[in-house]
Design an enzyme around this catalytic site. Structure first.
Site, PDB file in Angstrom:
ATOM      1  N   GLU A   1      -0.267  20.700-137.221  1.00  0.00           N
ATOM      2  CA  GLU A   1      -1.669  20.269-137.150  1.00  0.00           C
ATOM      3  C   GLU A   1      -2.222  20.051-138.561  1.00  0.00           C
ATOM      4  O   GLU A   1      -1.752  20.653-139.528  1.00  0.00           O
ATOM      5  CB  GLU A   1      -2.457  21.363-136.400  1.00  0.00           C
ATOM      6  CG  GLU A   1      -3.930  21.158-136.254  1.00  0.00           C
ATOM      7  CD  GLU A   1      -4.353  19.919-135.481  1.00  0.00           C
ATOM      8  OE1 GLU A   1      -3.976  18.815-135.900  1.00  0.00           O
ATOM      9  OE2 GLU A   1      -5.100  20.057-134.476  1.00  0.00           O
ATOM     10  N   ASP A   2      -3.215  19.181-138.657  1.00  0.00           N
ATOM     11  CA  ASP A   2      -3.833  18.941-139.964  1.00  0.00           C
ATOM     12  C   ASP A   2      -4.698  20.113-140.401  1.00  0.00           C
ATOM     13  O   ASP A   2      -4.585  20.614-141.509  1.00  0.00           O
ATOM     14  CB  ASP A   2      -4.659  17.628-139.954  1.00  0.00           C
ATOM     15  CG  ASP A   2      -5.650  17.534-138.795  1.00  0.00           C
ATOM     16  OD1 ASP A   2      -5.735  18.465-137.969  1.00  0.00           O
ATOM     17  OD2 ASP A   2      -6.343  16.502-138.711  1.00  0.00           O
TER      18      ASP A   2
ATOM     19  N   ASP B   1      -9.728  24.777-137.217  1.00  0.00           N
ATOM     20  CA  ASP B   1     -11.156  25.003-137.431  1.00  0.00           C
ATOM     21  C   ASP B   1     -11.585  26.140-136.487  1.00  0.00           C
ATOM     22  O   ASP B   1     -11.404  27.308-136.819  1.00  0.00           O
ATOM     23  CB  ASP B   1     -11.860  23.671-137.146  1.00  0.00           C
ATOM     24  CG  ASP B   1     -13.316  23.653-137.545  1.00  0.00           C
ATOM     25  OD1 ASP B   1     -13.670  24.257-138.553  1.00  0.00           O
ATOM     26  OD2 ASP B   1     -14.112  23.013-136.834  1.00  0.00           O
TER      27      ASP B   1
ATOM     28  N   PHE C   1     -16.758  19.710-144.690  1.00  0.00           N
ATOM     29  CA  PHE C   1     -16.023  18.662-143.995  1.00  0.00           C
ATOM     30  C   PHE C   1     -15.059  17.987-144.958  1.00  0.00           C
ATOM     31  O   PHE C   1     -15.472  17.427-145.967  1.00  0.00           O
ATOM     32  CB  PHE C   1     -16.964  17.639-143.362  1.00  0.00           C
ATOM     33  CG  PHE C   1     -16.289  16.937-142.240  1.00  0.00           C
ATOM     34  CD1 PHE C   1     -16.215  17.541-140.990  1.00  0.00           C
ATOM     35  CD2 PHE C   1     -15.675  15.722-142.437  1.00  0.00           C
ATOM     36  CE1 PHE C   1     -15.539  16.925-139.953  1.00  0.00           C
ATOM     37  CE2 PHE C   1     -14.994  15.092-141.404  1.00  0.00           C
ATOM     38  CZ  PHE C   1     -14.929  15.696-140.164  1.00  0.00           C
TER      39      PHE C   1
ATOM     40  N   ASP D   1      -9.872  12.486-140.929  1.00  0.00           N
ATOM     41  CA  ASP D   1     -10.857  11.410-140.948  1.00  0.00           C
ATOM     42  C   ASP D   1     -12.288  11.915-140.870  1.00  0.00           C
ATOM     43  O   ASP D   1     -12.558  13.042-140.465  1.00  0.00           O
ATOM     44  CB  ASP D   1     -10.648  10.482-139.748  1.00  0.00           C
ATOM     45  CG  ASP D   1     -11.121  11.136-138.447  1.00  0.00           C
ATOM     46  OD1 ASP D   1     -10.721  12.289-138.182  1.00  0.00           O
ATOM     47  OD2 ASP D   1     -11.925  10.514-137.723  1.00  0.00           O
TER      48      ASP D   1
ATOM     49  N   ARG E   1      -8.376   8.421-143.616  1.00  0.00           N
ATOM     50  CA  ARG E   1      -7.088   9.037-143.289  1.00  0.00           C
ATOM     51  C   ARG E   1      -6.012   8.715-144.321  1.00  0.00           C
ATOM     52  O   ARG E   1      -5.077   9.478-144.514  1.00  0.00           O
ATOM     53  CB  ARG E   1      -6.599   8.550-141.919  1.00  0.00           C
ATOM     54  CG  ARG E   1      -7.432   9.024-140.736  1.00  0.00           C
ATOM     55  CD  ARG E   1      -6.681   8.746-139.442  1.00  0.00           C
ATOM     56  NE  ARG E   1      -7.505   8.831-138.255  1.00  0.00           N
ATOM     57  CZ  ARG E   1      -7.810   9.973-137.621  1.00  0.00           C
ATOM     58  NH1 ARG E   1      -7.370  11.121-138.081  1.00  0.00           N
ATOM     59  NH2 ARG E   1      -8.563   9.960-136.544  1.00  0.00           N
TER      60      ARG E   1
HETATM   61  P1  IMP Z   1     -10.488  23.143-133.617  1.00  0.00           P
HETATM   62  O1  IMP Z   1     -10.149  23.111-132.168  1.00  0.00           O
HETATM   63  O2  IMP Z   1     -11.942  23.435-133.835  1.00  0.00           O
HETATM   64  O3  IMP Z   1      -9.605  24.062-134.421  1.00  0.00           O
HETATM   65  O4  IMP Z   1     -10.356  21.658-134.060  1.00  0.00           O
HETATM   66  C1  IMP Z   1      -9.518  21.211-134.981  1.00  0.00           C
HETATM   67  C2  IMP Z   1      -9.622  19.705-135.053  1.00  0.00           C
HETATM   68  O5  IMP Z   1     -10.945  19.299-135.459  1.00  0.00           O
HETATM   69  C3  IMP Z   1      -8.690  19.231-136.136  1.00  0.00           C
HETATM   70  O6  IMP Z   1      -7.458  18.878-135.605  1.00  0.00           O
HETATM   71  C4  IMP Z   1      -9.427  18.054-136.714  1.00  0.00           C
HETATM   72  O7  IMP Z   1      -9.065  16.900-136.008  1.00  0.00           O
HETATM   73  C5  IMP Z   1     -10.885  18.333-136.474  1.00  0.00           C
HETATM   74  N1  IMP Z   1     -11.513  18.879-137.710  1.00  0.00           N
HETATM   75  C6  IMP Z   1     -11.966  20.124-137.928  1.00  0.00           C
HETATM   76  N2  IMP Z   1     -12.469  20.264-139.154  1.00  0.00           N
HETATM   77  C7  IMP Z   1     -12.313  19.067-139.758  1.00  0.00           C
HETATM   78  C8  IMP Z   1     -12.645  18.569-141.081  1.00  0.00           C
HETATM   79  O8  IMP Z   1     -13.177  19.256-141.971  1.00  0.00           O
HETATM   80  N3  IMP Z   1     -12.328  17.259-141.319  1.00  0.00           N
HETATM   81  C9  IMP Z   1     -11.720  16.462-140.396  1.00  0.00           C
HETATM   82  N4  IMP Z   1     -11.414  16.872-139.158  1.00  0.00           N
HETATM   83  C10 IMP Z   1     -11.709  18.170-138.837  1.00  0.00           C
HETATM   84 MG    MG Z   2      -6.508  17.136-135.497  1.00  0.00          MG
END
Ligand code: IMP
Ligand code: MG
Length: 182
Positions: free
Chosen positions: A98-99, A102, A151, A158, A164
């Site tokens: 995963e990137d 969060d 962010f 993105d 990206r």
């Molecule tokens: P989670 O379910 O809240 O952990 O969501 C994670 C997803 O939210 C990641 O895979 C990203 O696609 C997106 N995301 C969360 N924070 C960021 C950020 O700072 N920049 C870009 N995408 C983010």
């Molecule tokens: Mg993602």
């Protein structure tokens, strides 16, 4: 919120060094096993490409694409699968790539879904981690960098589908929290 050049948080050199180290660890840990690396689209495409090319083992690659149900996701943790993996993973060692983690809701759901298919193991590898935003407990076995609750974009991540392709991770000005598309 368009900026020509978001401020650098992690340079391509820093990312390169860390990614190489993570690939070494994965190579050691998965030797003799049946590794399947699964990238979470779209954000993980750059990281998975760079990481997987440095893992010195036979392996398979697949992708999953998800979208959240907005507020529902925050309360229920259920994410919608837009594209499932094509590979059979029963008996295999799955590494979810995963990137950024969060809230943790996306990976918690995905890891659970994949565990139900009888793999030998499921672990998580994330380039970035925002510990301050976590809502559910998940173990990230391979974590690139902890980042502040801002962010971030670039290297696959993105804002409204932009940035990206940046070769580094940058911060968008005056941002808090998370509203990226996956
Ligand atoms: P989670 O379910 O809240 O952990 O969501 C994670 C997803 O939210 C990641 O895979 C990203 O696609 C997106 N995301 C969360 N924070 C960021 C950020 O700072 N920049 C870009 N995408 C983010
Ligand atoms: Mg993602």
């Amino acid at each position: 919120m368009q900026q020509d050049k978001p401020e650098t948080l992690l340079s391509r050199e820093e990312i390169g060094v860390r990614t190489a180290r993570m690939a070494e660890e994965i190579t050691e840990d998965y030797r003799g096993r049946d590794l399947v690396m699964i990238g979470v689209l779209k954000g993980a495409f750059v990281f998975l490409a760079d990481l997987s090319r440095q893992v010195e083992l036979p392996l398979e690659i697949d992708f999953v694409a998800v979208s959240s149900y907005g507020e529902d996701t925050r309360s229920s943790g259920v994410v919608k699968i837009i594209k499932d993996i094509d590979l059979e993973i029963a008996g295999k060692d799955v590494l979810l790539v995963e990137d950024i983690v969060d809230t943790g809701l996306t990976l918690k759901y995905l890891a659970g879904m994949l565990r139900d298919r009888g793999p030998a193991s499921v672990e998580i590898c994330a380039l970035l981690n925002k510990p301050d935003a976590r809502k559910v407990d998940i173990e990230i076995k391979y974590c690139g960098f902890d980042v502040p609750p801002k962010f971030v974009v670039g290297y696959g991540l993105d804002y409204a589908e932009r940035y990206r392709q940046l070769p580094y991770v940058g911060v968008l000005e005056e941002t808090e929290g998370s509203e990226g598309t996956d």
